[in-house]
Design a protein around this motif. Structure first.
Motif: not given
Length: 207
Positions: A110-116, A144-151, A177-179
């Motif tokens: 699971e990524s950091y709470p509040g992220t997708i 993992l936090v928002g803005g990160s990625s896995v290559t 996610p942005h409202a």
């Protein structure tokens, strides 16, 4: 996984009409090719084949005329409406040889709470032992936090495999996610109504 055994019969008739007759008899037209041999046109048992191809990169032991040939699926043609199997292409393989295959990606954790997370790449191209092909590549997004990625190059690959895809290829991206404007307007309206109701209740209490 272990080998999936399928008993094949040689096909002597070709064309759409012959293929339809095979499918009505619960058989699937298929071709076995590879290792410099002439293509073998065969018929496979329909139900068993349908179940077998559900396993990604399964290893088949095709029994034909008393001999067993190892093969992997290279292409499965389906009827887009009925989702039935129309034709199967099988690549002959030998024990100990390496082949290039596309392996599906599975996200774990699971990524950091509040992220997708968004899976940008559904499969990775790997080189692997033909008789020990992995069914999936697991990609961990734990914490993992928002803005990160896995290559692709950052993923721990199944044992005995080599990455063929570009190591800089983004496989999974994490975002916050942005409202939308409509969501913000609805939230503001709800707050306004709640405030009005609160004020009305206070006025009624004072009266």
């Amino acid at each position: 996984m272990s080998e999936i055994k399928l008993v094949a019969t040689t096909r002597s008739e070709f064309g759409k009409g012959a293929a339809r007759r095979l499918r009505r008899a619960d058989q699937v037209p298929a071709v076995l090719y590879g290792h410099g041999s002439d293509p073998l046109h065969v018929a496979l048992p329909g139900h068993e084949t349908m179940l077998a191809v559900k396993h990604a990169n399964a290893l088949f032991a095709i029994e034909l005329d008393g001999q067993t040939t190892l093969a992997i699926t290279k292409d499965v043609q389906r009827d887009v409406v009925k989702n039935t199997i129309e034709h199967v292409d099988l690549l002959i393989v030998k024990r100990g040889e390496k082949v290039a295959v596309d392996i599906p990606v599975t996200v774990v954790g699971e990524s950091y709470p509040g992220t997708i997370h968004v899976v940008e790449t559904q499969t990775l191209s790997l080189e692997a032992d033909a008789t020990a092909l992995p069914s999936e590549v697991q990609v961990s997004i734990e914490g993992l936090v928002g803005g990160s990625s896995v290559t692709a190059g950052e993923i721990t690959l199944p044992e005995g495999t080599t990455l063929l895809s570009d190591p800089d290829l983004t496989v999974v991206a994490i975002s916050v996610p942005h409202a939308s404007a409509d969501d913000l307007a609805a939230e503001a309206a709800a707050s306004e109504i709640a405030a009005s109701q609160s004020a009305a209740s206070a006025a009624a209490a004072e009266a």
